[in-house]
Design an enzyme around this catalytic site. Sequence first.
Site, PDB file in Angstrom:
ATOM      1  N   ARG A  82       0.852  -1.199   0.000  1.00 53.07           N
ATOM      2  CA  ARG A  82       0.000   0.000   0.000  1.00 53.07           C
ATOM      3  C   ARG A  82       0.883   1.242   0.000  1.00 53.07           C
ATOM      4  O   ARG A  82       1.823   1.361   0.788  1.00 53.07           O
ATOM      5  CB  ARG A  82      -0.897  -0.024   1.235  1.00 53.07           C
ATOM      6  CG  ARG A  82      -1.934   1.083   1.304  1.00 53.07           C
ATOM      7  CD  ARG A  82      -2.774   0.915   2.568  1.00 53.07           C
ATOM      8  NE  ARG A  82      -3.576  -0.293   2.535  1.00 53.07           N
ATOM      9  CZ  ARG A  82      -3.995  -0.945   3.622  1.00 53.07           C
ATOM     10  NH1 ARG A  82      -3.642  -0.521   4.832  1.00 53.07           N
ATOM     11  NH2 ARG A  82      -4.730  -2.032   3.512  1.00 53.07           N
TER      12      ARG A  82
ATOM     13  N   ARG B 267      -1.872   6.344   9.824  1.00 55.83           N
ATOM     14  CA  ARG B 267      -1.833   5.843   8.450  1.00 55.83           C
ATOM     15  C   ARG B 267      -2.078   6.968   7.443  1.00 55.83           C
ATOM     16  O   ARG B 267      -2.050   8.136   7.791  1.00 55.83           O
ATOM     17  CB  ARG B 267      -2.832   4.703   8.301  1.00 55.83           C
ATOM     18  CG  ARG B 267      -2.506   3.521   9.218  1.00 55.83           C
ATOM     19  CD  ARG B 267      -3.335   2.305   8.889  1.00 55.83           C
ATOM     20  NE  ARG B 267      -2.997   1.155   9.723  1.00 55.83           N
ATOM     21  CZ  ARG B 267      -3.534  -0.050   9.542  1.00 55.83           C
ATOM     22  NH1 ARG B 267      -4.429  -0.267   8.583  1.00 55.83           N
ATOM     23  NH2 ARG B 267      -3.184  -1.061  10.324  1.00 55.83           N
TER      24      ARG B 267
ATOM     25  N   LYS C 250      -4.017   0.856  15.025  1.00 53.12           N
ATOM     26  CA  LYS C 250      -3.945   1.794  13.906  1.00 53.12           C
ATOM     27  C   LYS C 250      -4.652   3.108  14.244  1.00 53.12           C
ATOM     28  O   LYS C 250      -5.523   3.171  15.112  1.00 53.12           O
ATOM     29  CB  LYS C 250      -4.564   1.177  12.655  1.00 53.12           C
ATOM     30  CG  LYS C 250      -6.027   0.766  12.801  1.00 53.12           C
ATOM     31  CD  LYS C 250      -6.478  -0.011  11.583  1.00 53.12           C
ATOM     32  CE  LYS C 250      -7.889  -0.570  11.779  1.00 53.12           C
ATOM     33  NZ  LYS C 250      -8.313  -1.403  10.641  1.00 53.12           N
TER      34      LYS C 250
ATOM     35  N   LYS D 177      -6.250   6.777  12.272  1.00 50.71           N
ATOM     36  CA  LYS D 177      -6.635   7.328  10.976  1.00 50.71           C
ATOM     37  C   LYS D 177      -7.097   8.778  11.119  1.00 50.71           C
ATOM     38  O   LYS D 177      -7.898   9.095  11.991  1.00 50.71           O
ATOM     39  CB  LYS D 177      -7.742   6.477  10.353  1.00 50.71           C
ATOM     40  CG  LYS D 177      -7.299   5.042  10.079  1.00 50.71           C
ATOM     41  CD  LYS D 177      -8.418   4.201   9.488  1.00 50.71           C
ATOM     42  CE  LYS D 177      -7.943   2.783   9.177  1.00 50.71           C
ATOM     43  NZ  LYS D 177      -9.030   1.947   8.608  1.00 50.71           N
TER      44      LYS D 177
ATOM     45  N   CYS E 139     -14.921  -3.689  -0.165  1.00 45.81           N
ATOM     46  CA  CYS E 139     -13.528  -4.010   0.149  1.00 45.81           C
ATOM     47  C   CYS E 139     -13.045  -5.141  -0.756  1.00 45.81           C
ATOM     48  O   CYS E 139     -13.829  -5.758  -1.478  1.00 45.81           O
ATOM     49  CB  CYS E 139     -13.399  -4.400   1.620  1.00 45.81           C
ATOM     50  SG  CYS E 139     -14.127  -6.009   2.022  1.00 45.81           S
TER      51      CYS E 139
ATOM     52  N   CYS F 109      -7.589 -11.342   1.108  1.00 43.81           N
ATOM     53  CA  CYS F 109      -7.619 -10.867   2.484  1.00 43.81           C
ATOM     54  C   CYS F 109      -7.803 -12.032   3.448  1.00 43.81           C
ATOM     55  O   CYS F 109      -8.785 -12.783   3.354  1.00 43.81           O
ATOM     56  CB  CYS F 109      -8.732  -9.851   2.684  1.00 43.81           C
ATOM     57  SG  CYS F 109      -8.825  -9.255   4.396  1.00 43.81           S
TER      58      CYS F 109
ATOM     59  N   CYS G 283     -15.951  -8.863   5.978  1.00 48.63           N
ATOM     60  CA  CYS G 283     -15.830  -9.162   7.403  1.00 48.63           C
ATOM     61  C   CYS G 283     -16.259  -7.934   8.186  1.00 48.63           C
ATOM     62  O   CYS G 283     -16.481  -6.868   7.604  1.00 48.63           O
ATOM     63  CB  CYS G 283     -14.398  -9.586   7.747  1.00 48.63           C
ATOM     64  SG  CYS G 283     -13.261  -8.190   7.978  1.00 48.63           S
TER      65      CYS G 283
ATOM     66  N   CYS H 159     -13.609  -2.031   6.411  1.00 47.27           N
ATOM     67  CA  CYS H 159     -12.721  -1.212   5.590  1.00 47.27           C
ATOM     68  C   CYS H 159     -13.459  -0.328   4.583  1.00 47.27           C
ATOM     69  O   CYS H 159     -12.959   0.730   4.226  1.00 47.27           O
ATOM     70  CB  CYS H 159     -11.721  -2.109   4.865  1.00 47.27           C
ATOM     71  SG  CYS H 159     -10.529  -2.888   5.977  1.00 47.27           S
TER      72      CYS H 159
END
Length: 577
Positions: free
Chosen positions: A74, A143, A211, A213, A433, A439, A478, A482
Amino acid sequence: MTDDKRSKNEFIKEGSRQLRGTIAEGLADVATGAISEDDSQLTKFHGTYLQDDRDVRGERAKKKLEKAYSFMIRVRLPGGVTTSKQWLQLDAIAGTYANHTLRLTTRQTFQFHGVIKSNMKRTMQAINAAALDTLAACGDVNRNVLAASNPYLSKAHAAAHDLAVKISEHLLPKTGAYHEIWLDGKQVIDESGPAKNDEEPIYGVHYLPRKFKIVIAVPPSNDIDIYAHDLGYIAITDEKGKIAGWNVTVGGGMGMTHGEIDTFPRAADVMGFCTPEQAVDVAEKVVTVQRDWGNRHSRKRARLKYTIEDHGLGNFRAEVEKRLGYKLGEPRPFEFKSTGDVIGWEQGADKKWHLTLFIESGRIKDMPGWTLRTALREIAEMHPGGFVVTANQNLIITNVTAKAKSKIEALLKEHGIAIGTGLSGLRRNSMACVALPTCGLALAESERFMPELLTALEESLDKAGLKDDEIVIRMTGCPNGCARPYLAEIGLVGRNPGLYNLYLGAAFNGDRLNKLYAEDVDKARIVRLLEPMFAHYAKEREEGEHFGDFAIRAGYVKATTAGNRFHADLAPLKAVS
């Protein structure tokens, strides 16, 4: 013996020598296409995930072969802006080292899929040659920073992009590990020989608990879904359109775990107001409070949203202000009206034109009769204006002169690419996603399933006369969220192969979460449930009423008033058949 109940990742980070681990040794090991489990946690900080092709797992296991390992890489791309030259370089990487596609993400950047281990350093070095990097694109750090999609629309949009770049650079890890491992940089050696631990003045040796954001929005468009993120800035402008400051939001986040009601998505709170000069400082202090207060025992409850739930917004703000050494102002008025992109042509303040293309699920590839990747490569070769990736997985061709508009339209038509014409309002506002096959967290399909579901739902919308109505629909394989499904008017979250939880009732402008309506529904049942709702909506909606609001008013679901009420009042008011 100490009773240290921190999660395993905390020990991995602590012993990693600032994200080095044994990554270099693992890359050199030709006996396997993988790297060690611990190193696979550390490579996330470098912007890459170890994955395997789950479509062929069973077949390879029968033949006693190793899984078909590869890496997803990424790019760090604050605000999503690239030059035409960079586009060509990234396209070449996709063809040389990846799976011949570029994947636009919901965080305004690019992902490469299918990069095998032996090509990892070459790929990273090619990205670096494009004056880009992947550092901190994943991992327990800040991120990729999102900004209002088109920085060329106004002065406020340009300021949003500038702030995204400044925050991204300020919060980058300072470790030399990235340069050493991928770019053959010289290791920092102390007198005794081993590589020294670099100082991380913001993150420390444990980095963040999870994480983080950050996003920057310019009302009235909420195209970056500000309420879905840990930290956000809302542009407040003066009468001349200049930035007077930023409202600061905290505590948004999408992920949860099926069946665990102490995990939930959460919409961010507006915490205060800061001046343009204070914005980067505020970001640092919010990050450091989360660093020190966040949950390091349970990664499922380690995001900032749970820190604020546990400590309270008032206490969190007080601690941020203590570290800042000054008080934040009170939030100023603003209004959001939508979350999606304006597909088609828009003109900026400087009279240049900008073309937003709908990119289904963000996948740029060539197919018979629809050669999008080739078309964009040819545009990049002849157009100096550049490109912007949006937070809705779409692409903007920027800074087009009036004279060049017809050339770009003709080139796209030649390659079978329509400019937004014929798309339903539902499809224009859809996201999915990646999910299967790459994934490792996916429980069900998403990118590969969404187009056929949309086609089926479009038939229902046609019957109701709603084909052109804007309705936000999002799907994930899931519950990690995302594609931000919990802020969609229609959200679909994978539970098992072919089965999804159906959520309804989010706000069109992105400021209210949806609510579970039906569990474990397949394609046929999704269509069967939604078709009569569409007909009901077409017949009885009020003027200007969006589908998510109608779903609540008509009694299909109750409104989710806060993240900690996401699992409450689940029984639908109207029977689910």
